[in-house]
Design an enzyme around this catalytic site. Structure first.
Site, PDB file in Angstrom:
ATOM      1  N   HIS A 106       1.642   4.136  -2.970  1.00  0.00           N
ATOM      2  CA  HIS A 106       0.923   6.137  -2.243  1.00  0.00           C
ATOM      3  C   HIS A 106       3.207   6.552  -3.479  1.00  0.00           C
ATOM      4  CE1 HIS A 106      -2.283   6.564  -0.340  1.00  0.00           C
ATOM      5  NE2 HIS A 106      -1.335   5.582   1.116  1.00  0.00           N
ATOM      6  N   CYS A 127     -10.285  -2.345  -1.720  1.00  0.00           N
ATOM      7  CA  CYS A 127      -9.141  -1.754  -2.693  1.00  0.00           C
ATOM      8  C   CYS A 127      -8.071  -2.200  -1.758  1.00  0.00           C
ATOM      9  CB  CYS A 127      -9.191  -1.384  -4.064  1.00  0.00           C
ATOM     10  SG  CYS A 127      -7.656  -0.463  -4.284  1.00  0.00           S
ATOM     11  N   CYS A 184      -7.157   0.895  -9.369  1.00  0.00           N
ATOM     12  CA  CYS A 184      -6.065   0.906  -9.013  1.00  0.00           C
ATOM     13  C   CYS A 184      -4.982   0.247  -9.576  1.00  0.00           C
ATOM     14  CB  CYS A 184      -5.554   0.791  -7.420  1.00  0.00           C
ATOM     15  SG  CYS A 184      -6.821   2.164  -7.022  1.00  0.00           S
ATOM     16  N   CYS A 229      -7.920  -3.279  -7.110  1.00  0.00           N
ATOM     17  CA  CYS A 229      -9.406  -3.233  -7.875  1.00  0.00           C
ATOM     18  C   CYS A 229      -8.414  -2.848  -9.324  1.00  0.00           C
ATOM     19  CB  CYS A 229     -10.039  -2.405  -7.277  1.00  0.00           C
ATOM     20  SG  CYS A 229      -9.554  -0.314  -7.553  1.00  0.00           S
ATOM     21  N   HIS A 284      -5.129   7.322  -1.905  1.00  0.00           N
ATOM     22  CA  HIS A 284      -6.595   6.253  -1.355  1.00  0.00           C
ATOM     23  C   HIS A 284      -7.824   6.386  -2.309  1.00  0.00           C
ATOM     24  CE1 HIS A 284      -4.452   7.475   2.513  1.00  0.00           C
ATOM     25  NE2 HIS A 284      -4.345   5.950   1.766  1.00  0.00           N
ATOM     26  N   CYS A 285      -7.937   4.718  -2.366  1.00  0.00           N
ATOM     27  CA  CYS A 285      -9.280   4.137  -3.682  1.00  0.00           C
ATOM     28  C   CYS A 285     -10.083   4.891  -3.185  1.00  0.00           C
ATOM     29  CB  CYS A 285      -8.875   2.957  -3.723  1.00  0.00           C
ATOM     30  SG  CYS A 285      -9.795   2.522  -5.393  1.00  0.00           S
ATOM     31  N   HIS A 329       0.618  -1.047   0.397  1.00  0.00           N
ATOM     32  CA  HIS A 329      -0.296  -0.192  -0.115  1.00  0.00           C
ATOM     33  C   HIS A 329       0.949   1.233  -0.348  1.00  0.00           C
ATOM     34  CE1 HIS A 329      -3.337   2.611   1.537  1.00  0.00           C
ATOM     35  NE2 HIS A 329      -2.468   3.522   1.322  1.00  0.00           N
ATOM     36  N   GLU A 330       1.850   1.217   0.894  1.00  0.00           N
ATOM     37  CA  GLU A 330       2.924   2.278   1.028  1.00  0.00           C
ATOM     38  C   GLU A 330       3.666   2.096  -0.344  1.00  0.00           C
ATOM     39  OE1 GLU A 330       1.421   4.352   2.822  1.00  0.00           O
ATOM     40  OE2 GLU A 330       0.702   2.417   4.705  1.00  0.00           O
TER      41      GLU A 330
END
Ligand code: ZN
Ligand code: ZN
Length: 434
Positions: free
Chosen positions: A332, A344, A366, A363, A338-339, A328-329
């Protein structure tokens, strides 16, 4: 009532954003600069933000929040129309539509699941409490076109295609467990960001960073200064790095007046530091073994308190949470915000329960963003993810070494928590291989 603060912090070309809440013990740590929304009653804010701040992304008011405020016990759904999801994925820009149509038809079939009514692969975001991220931290949604045309986002370029991971302190109770844990994370990132090189920098003790540290007043656990570690990582960033991410099992704080932070990143510099300390199952327990009664230091260069500091057991749940956080990071750092479209991995999370609810993967909207930045084939990436779950797992028979004591404590990869995701990725793969 919880008394800890939640902090969001980043550096980016558009300026810094930071905010804090006094309510929740867990929180997202890397945010993106968004226009500040007017203060509205909780529950209304996202509806208005989504409808007004990004007309390109939301050509119609398709977002449905069923009530202006969420009772704690009611699950609700953020559901977009088929048209909105299709536009967010493909866009209306003729160039981007053409680019989409040039994708392998099987890839398009998987991505199109984003807007296929009744898809059993991708579903809407569910809201479970007023403390969920979308309600408490309204942000402008980012569709594929906005991502693609963002002049400030970083993409791997020739000569800068390597993700470096710098481990700070141990990740497990012994050096060998820590090394295994690092290898699992490296392997997972290689599959997730398929096609990029992932390298481990030589692990270092906390003392090597010369960062400040403290004992948190309320939790009594050790914390290291996130910003000083970022400065340290910037200096160490190799020439061929797309980014350098520091990881640690020690909790972080960004400044003296703040309580804790899950991590901090500088998107322009391509560096980040993330802690998994709060993902251990016992962190919030009153019996947490990482509590320090009194911090005794002989000098400012005395880091001996970290020598035998408590580390959580390397369970399958901790590994799953670590993999999700890390990807996740790093997402970024690629410029993915952010979705707000579908359930997601890139959804923001405000607390552990919400982070656990996030899917392991992206998702389609993304996923198209990441694919355009990295250039992988979706099928290759799915196969690599399944292979990582299967490889050297607890299900794989292992030959017990006869002589090496160090090897005897080496853990097989704990992947029980990944099993449902393996089944899901396999179904995605079936669509890609039809
Ligand atoms: Zn985030
Ligand atoms: Zn998404």
């Amino acid at each position: 009532m919880f008394s800890l603060a939640v902090i969001f912090y980043l550096h980016c070309p558009l300026g810094d954003t930071s905010s804090s809440s006094s309510k929740f013990p867990n929180g997202e740590h890397v945010g993106f600069p968004t226009q500040r929304s007017p203060v509205l009653p909780s529950g209304f804010r996202f509806l208005l933000t989504a409808a007004s701040s990004s007309p390109r992304a939301c050509p119609e008011l398709s977002l449905i929040l069923l009530a202006p405020a969420l009772p704690d016990t009611t699950m609700q759904t953020v559901r977009h129309s088929e048209h909105t999801l299709k536009t967010a994925l493909i866009s209306k820009n003729p160039e981007l539509v053409k680019q989409y149509e040039q994708l392998d038809p099987r890839e398009q079939r998987l991505l199109n699941e984003a807007f296929r009514p009744g898809s059993d692969l991708f579903g809407p975001i569910t809201l479970h409490s007023p403390s969920d991220w979308i309600i408490s931290h309204p942000e402008a949604p980012q569709d594929f076109e906005e991502f693609f045309s963002d002049l400030h986002r970083k993409s791997p370029s020739s000569g800068k295609q390597t993700i470096y991971i710098q481990c700070i302190g141990l990740l497990g109770n012994t050096r060998s467990i820590s090394e295994e844990y690092l290898k699992w994370l490296k392997g997972y990132c290689e599959a997730f960001f398929y096609g990029l090189t992932v390298k481990l920098l030589e692990p270092i003790p906390v003392s090597a960073t010369r960062c400040s540290f403290r004992v948190n007043d309320s939790t009594r656990n050790l914390q290291i200064h996130a910003g000083q570690i970022l400065t340290f990582l910037k200096k160490k960033k190799p020439e061929d790095a797309f980014c350098v991410v520091g990881i640690t099992m020690i909790d972080l704080y960004p400044r003296d007046s703040w309580n804790f932070v899950f991590g901090q990143a500088s998107l322009t510099e391509g560096v980040g530091i993330f802690s998994f300390a709060r993902y251990g199952t016992d962190f919030h327990s009153s019996h947490f073994k990482g509590k320090v009664k009194k911090l005794e230091r002989k000098s400012s260069s005395d880091y001996s308190v970290f020598d035998d500091y408590y580390l959580p057991e390397a369970t399958s749940v901790l590994l799953l949470r670590s993999c999700k956080t890390l990807t996740h990071e790093i997402g970024h750092i690629f410029g993915l915000r952010h979705c707000q479209w579908l359930a997601c991995l890139m959804q923001g999370s405000n607390h552990l329960e919400e982070a656990d609810r996030r899917p392991l993967d992206l998702c389609p909207i993304c996923l198209r963003k990441l694919q355009s930045a990295v250039g992988f084939r979706l099928r290759d990436r799915c196969k690599a993810l399944v292979k990582w779950i299967d490889a050297e797992s607890t299900d794989t028979p292992r030959v017990t070494p006869k002589h090496s004591r160090e090897e005897l404590v080496t853990l097989p990869k704990p992947v029980e928590a990944f099993k449902e995701w393996k089944e899901w990725i396999t179904r995605c793969l079936a669509v890609l291989q039809k």
